[in-house]
Design a protein around this motif. Structure first.
Motif: not given
Length: 366
Positions: A94-101, A352-355
């Motif tokens: 959840l937090l890695v996609p949060y940061l990426c997007f 893939p880590w972004a999602i």
């Protein structure tokens, strides 16, 4: 159950991370279909030009539905992990996609904030101002990517639930949070302040999350298509009456309508209606794909909307005071959903880590 975050790859916000076949993972096709319905409602609700009546109806329950489904999947499919391991997995999903997007939305904002109509709204804003939203997770401050507030809210809600679930049953947590949420929404929004990391909506989100977890082991839904159809139709009339009577709801903005009772009742009826209706859609492959990739759709549709709105503005499509209508809302929503397929392929190949996913492991053929 302590290690439920393992199921977050199937949950409302992060289903996009899961690439395995549903049968292999013991997926619930009805829940995936319900998630698909929920995310399509979110996409359409964010599109400019959608009628106000739709916004009132959809917002009456679609965010509670996501928390409910996340709790359901967590309770039904979670596996045992230590609390620390659970938090690490939650952060990855959840937090890695949060940061990426956030960074993608922020980059687009920096590039376009001095162009056209945006210059009037954002041109004088300092470049660093959106970073306050990133570090606090406060929804209204995340205007460079408004949808990702939910990732922070789901992270905090799930983390609290996992900790409490070690000591109390899901039903007990749900009842306690219902009482707290009832008092909370009756008093806290009046202060006009916001708490970081979605703590100001935690009583509400945790109630629906725990209710979903409790329902996973107790609720017995009809299995026949006719039974689900009839029940969904029976629920529609009271839901419409309550939702329209309660008025605008926006949990991200701490708006719960005119009545606490109508808010909770309309949310419950809407959730039940979608669960019944999902039985009618669960065999459709496109519905299953969307339901397994809700995180991707959640995080990309806003960026697609930004780009399409920018193109329309530069092309002068809405010059002379013209405003987007329902046709525009349907068009951009359909494009955002269609583009999620190639975007999924790109992210799985490059990041893939972004999602919230891991790079697929391909077995070598002998």
């Amino acid at each position: 159950m302590s290690g439920a975050p393992a199921a977050l790859r199937w949950s409302g916000a992060s289903a996009g991370a899961d690439e395995a076949a549903p049968a292999a993972l013991g997926r619930d096709a009805r829940i995936d279909a319900a998630k698909a319905v929920a995310i399509v409602m979110v996409v359409l609700g964010h599109a400019k030009g959608v009628p106000q009546t739709y916004t009132v109806l959809a917002y009456s329950f679609h965010v509670p539905l996501f928390f409910f489904l996340s709790g359901w999947v967590l309770e039904a499919h979670g596996s045992a992990r230590s609390y620390g391991q659970s938090l690490l997995r939650l952060a990855r999903v959840l937090l890695v996609p949060y940061l990426c997007f956030f960074l993608l939305g922020y980059g687009y904002w920096l590039l376009t904030r001095n162009i056209g109509e945006k210059a009037l709204r954002w041109g004088s804003q300092p470049w660093w101002e959106p970073l306050g939203g990133l570090f606090t997770g406060i929804g209204p401050k995340l205007y460079v990517h408004p949808a990702i507030w939910f990732l922070v809210a789901l992270f905090v809600t799930t983390a609290v639930y996992i900790g409490w679930r070690r000591y109390w049953r899901a039903g007990a947590i749900s009842l306690a949070m219902l009482v707290l949420a009832w008092m909370w929404i009756g008093s806290f929004p009046d202060y006009g302040i916001r708490l970081p990391f979605a703590l100001d909506i935690l009583p509400v989100s945790l109630f629906f999350f725990a209710a979903g977890a409790a329902a996973a082991g107790a609720l017995r839904l009809p299995q026949s298509r006719w039974g689900n159809l009839l029940l969904a139709l029976a629920l529609a009339a009271p839901w419409l009456w309550l939702a329209l009577g309660n008025g605008r709801v926006d949990i991200n903005q701490l708006e719960f309508g005119e009545s606490h009772a109508k808010f909770f009742a309309a949310s419950g009826l809407g959730i039940a209606g979608v669960l019944c209706g999902a039985r009618l859609l669960q065999r459709w492959n496109v519905v299953q794909w969307i339901g397994r990739n809700t995180l991707l759709v959640l995080c990309t549709h806003i960026l697609v909307f930004f780009v399409l709105s920018g193109v329309a503005s530069l092309a002068g499509w809405f010059a002379g005071g013209a405003r987007p209508g329902l046709g525009w809302a349907l068009l951009v929503s359909a494009l955002a959903l269609c583009l999620s397929l190639p975007l999924h392929w790109i992210f799985m190949k490059l990041a893939p880590w972004a999602i919230g996913a891991r790079r697929p492991q391909h077995r070598e053929r002998k």
